[in-house]
Design an enzyme around this catalytic site. Structure first.
Site, PDB file in Angstrom:
ATOM      1  CG  HIS A 262      -1.960   0.943   1.357  1.00 19.10           C
ATOM      2  ND1 HIS A 262      -3.250   0.910   0.829  1.00 19.10           N
ATOM      3  CD2 HIS A 262      -2.127   2.082   1.609  1.00 19.10           C
ATOM      4  CE1 HIS A 262      -4.002   1.900   0.954  1.00 19.10           C
ATOM      5  NE2 HIS A 262      -3.217   2.900   1.415  1.00 19.10           N
ATOM      6  CG  ASP A 310       1.470  -9.828  -0.940  1.00 15.51           C
ATOM      7  OD1 ASP A 310       1.288  -8.346  -0.607  1.00 15.51           O
ATOM      8  OD2 ASP A 310       2.272  -9.997  -1.484  1.00 15.51           O
ATOM      9  CD  GLU A 319      -0.203   3.233   5.246  1.00 14.37           C
ATOM     10  OE1 GLU A 319      -0.221   4.120   4.626  1.00 14.37           O
ATOM     11  OE2 GLU A 319      -0.868   2.913   5.894  1.00 14.37           O
TER      12      GLU A 319
END
Length: 372
Positions: A262, A310, A319
């Site tokens: 992310h 994932d 993130e």
């Protein structure tokens, strides 16, 4: 990024200001080999510290701010006051800072001695464990005595209790079956809390070892400096692949690691197109692996059941953050043989830590009148 990233101004920021002051003050110690730059950092730290502590400006910077409050709401600013005052004292030797940090009213306002479980966890929001460890350091190495001893002893006791809570046998926090500490109670981004507190554990072990203290008591149980280091290593080993998923949570390390971060830079291809803020959503929502490998980035980590998905859309797990990587680097350095003891600073044990600078200001005289 081809779109505006507006900067906000704060007329009151006791929490953020204290944090910035602490960052600049600690950096001034790191850069003492560059006297001019170090002096500039100290000056900036003192300016921001004064702003943070200004009477009539005690509203947290996040309060009522829709762009910040949901993401970075600050629980309190008293922990940042303690944190920044401690670093300001180490950076300058100015006794006004240690007088404030050890006045009994400060830990009362910060609820440092209230035995609140979440206040034992070092994090982006809570600096109490870091501040009490820094102040324990002063007692362990300099032991300035009256009138500071009462508060410093309190900080030292709290630090010891915080360290006890790191061990599964005392049931303060849950651990996953794979061994990951759940310092944020099973919520997302578990790894940043694990590494930050692993760093404190290794650092406290260094402090005790430097003054020839083999350990401390958790109730009737004697815990050693090696126990602390073992805890820190267990968390780092988990992150680097010793976990039920058999994967590394540091990108680029090992054979199996997250590949759908992310993260705009990792997921957006370099194709000559400048994307707007929302224009990059197509890459955020893509299931393809990242075109760019963000080597060294630690992701948020698995859930409370050691499971990890994932998927780029899962910011709680995938993130990477600055706070996470800062803790990771600190913890990794602290538990290596080459890093062992480096957190103690430059110490002349033959002169009882009296060297000034770099990290041991002379024992302070009795305080002047305390400024609330």
């Amino acid at each position: 990024m081809a779109y505006p990233r507006p900067v906000q101004q704060a007329s009151a920021a006791p929490d953020l200001g204290g944090e910035v002051a602490a960052a600049l003050a600690s950096a001034s110690i790191v850069f003492r080999d560059n006297a001019a730059y170090s002096k500039k950092l100290v000056k900036g730290a003192a300016t921001v510290y004064k702003f943070a502590r200004a009477n009539g400006k005690r509203t947290p910077y996040s309060r009522g701010n829709p762009a910040i409050e949901y993401f970075y709401n600050s629980t309190s600013y008293w922990d940042e006051f303690m944190w920044s005052a401690s670093w300001m004292y180490y950076a300058t030797g100015n006794n006004s800072y240690i007088s404030f940090a050890t006045d009994p009213r400060l830990p009362k306002n910060a609820k440092a001695f209230f035995n609140i479980l979440d206040f034992s966890v070092f994090s982006w929001d809570n600096k109490l464990p870091g501040a009490t460890l820094l102040l324990s350091r002063l007692r362990m190495f300099l032991n300035p005595g009256y009138p500071y001893e009462e508060s410093l002893m309190g900080y030292h006791n709290v630090t010891s209790m915080n360290m006890c809570m790191y061990f599964p046998k005392f049931n303060a926090f849950n651990f996953t079956k794979g061994g990951l500490a759940q310092f944020n109670h099973g919520q997302g981004q578990a790894l940043q809390y694990a590494v930050a507190n692993s760093f404190l554990a290794a650092l406290y072990a260094d402090y005790m070892e430097s003054v020839n203290v083999p350990g401390w008591y958790c109730g009737p149980n004697f815990m050693t400096v090696d126990d602390l280091r073992s805890f820190a290593k267990s968390q780092l080993n988990y992150i680097l692949g010793d976990n039920p998923m058999k994967m590394s949570y540091v990108v680029g390390y090992g054979k199996k690691y997250p590949k759908r971060l992310h993260h705009r830079g990792a997921s957006t291809p370099k194709n000559g197109i400048k994307y707007s803020c929302t224009g990059g959503n197509k890459w955020r929502d893509s299931k393809k692996a990242d075109p760019h490998v963000l080597v060294g980035a630690m992701v948020g980590g698995p859930d409370k059941n050691d499971k990890f998905k994932d998927a780029r859309i899962s910011y709680a797990q995938n993130e990477p953050t600055l706070v996470g990587n800062a803790g990771l680097v600190a913890a990794l350095v602290a538990i290596t043989n080459s890093g062992r003891g480096t957190g103690v600073g430059a110490v002349d044990k033959n002169t009882m830590f009296s060297a000034v600078p770099p990290m041991f200001p002379a024992a302070p005289p009795p305080p002047a009148t305390w400024k609330p």
